[in-house]
Design an enzyme around this catalytic site. Structure first.
Site, PDB file in Angstrom:
ATOM      1  N   CYS A 283      -4.998  -3.238   3.001  1.00 22.75           N
ATOM      2  CA  CYS A 283      -4.838  -3.035   4.543  1.00 22.75           C
ATOM      3  C   CYS A 283      -5.836  -3.081   5.315  1.00 22.75           C
ATOM      4  CB  CYS A 283      -4.147  -1.644   4.368  1.00 22.75           C
ATOM      5  SG  CYS A 283      -3.286  -1.222   5.885  1.00 22.75           S
TER       6      CYS A 283
ATOM      7  N   GLU B 171       0.906  -1.092  -0.011  1.00 26.78           N
ATOM      8  CA  GLU B 171       0.037   0.071  -0.036  1.00 26.78           C
ATOM      9  C   GLU B 171       0.940   1.197  -0.069  1.00 26.78           C
ATOM     10  OE1 GLU B 171      -2.146   0.749   3.681  1.00 26.78           O
ATOM     11  OE2 GLU B 171      -3.835   1.541   2.662  1.00 26.78           O
TER      12      GLU B 171
ATOM     13  N   LYS C 268      -9.539   1.457  -2.270  1.00 24.37           N
ATOM     14  CA  LYS C 268      -9.963   0.798  -0.982  1.00 24.37           C
ATOM     15  C   LYS C 268     -11.042   1.211  -0.354  1.00 24.37           C
ATOM     16  CE  LYS C 268      -7.020   0.783   3.542  1.00 24.37           C
ATOM     17  NZ  LYS C 268      -6.258   1.785   4.228  1.00 24.37           N
TER      18      LYS C 268
HETATM   19  O1  LIG Z   1      -1.695   7.057   5.108  1.00 27.00           O
HETATM   20  C1  LIG Z   1      -0.822   6.465   4.611  1.00 27.00           C
HETATM   21  O2  LIG Z   1       0.053   7.212   4.299  1.00 27.00           O
HETATM   22  C2  LIG Z   1      -1.103   5.269   4.018  1.00 27.00           C
HETATM   23  N1  LIG Z   1      -2.072   4.455   4.460  1.00 27.00           N
HETATM   24  C3  LIG Z   1      -2.046   3.899   5.506  1.00 27.00           C
HETATM   25  O3  LIG Z   1      -1.057   3.773   6.163  1.00 27.00           O
HETATM   26  C4  LIG Z   1      -3.475   3.175   5.904  1.00 27.00           C
HETATM   27  C5  LIG Z   1      -4.457   4.116   6.299  1.00 27.00           C
HETATM   28  S1  LIG Z   1      -3.872   5.270   7.266  1.00 27.00           S
HETATM   29  N2  LIG Z   1      -3.151   2.121   7.060  1.00 27.00           N
HETATM   30  C6  LIG Z   1      -3.906   1.139   7.248  1.00 27.00           C
HETATM   31  O4  LIG Z   1      -5.208   1.161   6.872  1.00 27.00           O
HETATM   32  C7  LIG Z   1      -3.526   0.577   8.512  1.00 27.00           C
HETATM   33  C8  LIG Z   1      -4.498  -0.327   9.107  1.00 27.00           C
HETATM   34  C9  LIG Z   1      -3.998  -0.944  10.516  1.00 27.00           C
HETATM   35  O5  LIG Z   1      -3.212  -0.625  10.851  1.00 27.00           O
HETATM   36  C10 LIG Z   1      -5.057  -2.043  11.264  1.00 27.00           C
HETATM   37  O6  LIG Z   1      -6.096  -2.221  10.840  1.00 27.00           O
HETATM   38  O7  LIG Z   1      -4.829  -2.007  12.409  1.00 27.00           O
END
Ligand SMILES: O=C(O)CNC(=O)[C@H](CS)NC(=O)CCC(=O)C(=O)O
Length: 296
Positions: A163, A50, A122
């Site tokens: 993710c 991702e 997503k």
């Molecule tokens: O924002 C960014 O730069 C990149 N995108 C992410 O890192 C994404 C959204 S913040 N991360 C997740 O979905 C983590 C899920 C997770 O850690 C869980 O379900 O526990």
């Protein structure tokens, strides 16, 4: 050009692990180099994590860094890389601009000609406040998708996800029911939630759907200050982790056998045994209980 279906042959999967920073050109360059190394080791399908192109949690800065997909130099470079190496390349996701003020967290499946055969936005946005004080509002950055997507590889069908989607099992059941043998879960899990849940959830999705899980991850401390869990994983349909990375950038590889999907599903045919109930709500339950009470 068409690709012959080789449903019964094994193939080699490589998962690229990254520590993407704030500069898209540098991140894409790292990805391209690692993909080349995986190809040298015989990979047929390569997945990146991702946010391959950029990890930036400030909305305005992110919007300033990204382009619409038709003008994105990173997407063009990765398509060239797939074509040059004649591999299936799955970009776990890119931040791409989809409007003047909006972006998508979008993954792409690219064939060995460099053509995009599927994309996926997503669906579930990571809007959380964690016990360690870390908080995320992904929905401020990205417009969520509302379509579940499957696509065909030469070795069988793959279901796409990203993710935080991992926490919504109904999505994976839908992908399996749509014929997926493989499930992609490119990720950037937090270190904290990854430690607690990453292995359990990826293995559960593989076991309950009789699918392989391919999950390329972001890992380590990023330029933005975020820390991610790493541990890119390939899980087989019996729930065994057959390849795993540490927290550092690099790649891992596994030999994948589509026949293992059929074997797991014939041992435990739970996909065929699902949805055999109606829900008994308290009001309905009361009627049954009343009848019982009267009978005694
Ligand atoms: O924002 C960014 O730069 C990149 N995108 C992410 O890192 C994404 C959204 S913040 N991360 C997740 O979905 C983590 C899920 C997770 O850690 C869980 O379900 O526990």
């Amino acid at each position: 050009m068409t690709f012959q279906l080789r449903e019964n042959s094994t193939f080699r999967v490589a998962l690229i692990q990254m520590q993407s920073g704030r500069r898209p050109a540098a991140n894409i360059d790292s990805a391209v180099k690692l993909i080349g190394k995986a190809k040298d080791r015989g990979a047929h399908y390569v997945q990146t994590p991702e946010m391959t192109n950029v990890m930036e949690s400030d909305r305005e800065r992110l919007l300033a860094l990204i382009a619409p997909e038709e003008a994105d130099p990173g997407l063009a470079a990765l398509r060239d890389t797939a074509r040059k190496h004649r591999i299936w390349l799955h970009i776990g996701s890119l931040a791409v601009r989809i409007g003047p003020e909006s972006a998508a967290n979008r993954s792409y499946l690219i064939d060995p000609n460099g053509d995009i055969v599927a994309f996926y936005d997503k669906i579930h946005m990571f809007d959380v406040d964690l016990p360690n004080g870390e908080s995320h509002r992904e929905s401020r950055m990205f417009r969520p998708g509302d379509r579940a997507v499957v696509a065909d590889l030469p070795w069988g069908r793959i279901g796409l996800s990203i993710c935080y989607d991992l926490r919504f099992p109904a999505l994976y059941r839908a992908l399996a029911e749509a014929g997926a043998s493989f499930i992609a879960i490119p990720a950037a899990f937090t270190r904290q939630t990854g430690q607690a849940h990453w292995h359990v959830l990826t293995r559960a999705r593989a076991i309950e759907n009789g699918c392989y899980v391919f999950a390329a991850a972001q890992g380590g401390v990023h330029e933005s200050g975020r820390e991610t869990f790493g541990h890119s994983l390939v899980v087989d349909p019996w729930g065994v982790v057959i390849a795993e990375n540490s927290t550092e950038p690099g790649f891992v590889m596994a030999e994948v056998d589509p026949a293992a999907v059929t074997a797991a599903r014939s041992r435990i045919p739970s996909l065929q045994h699902g949805r055999r109930f109606e829900l008994v709500e308290p009001s309905t339950a009361a009627v049954h209980l009343h009848a019982l009470q009267e009978a005694k």
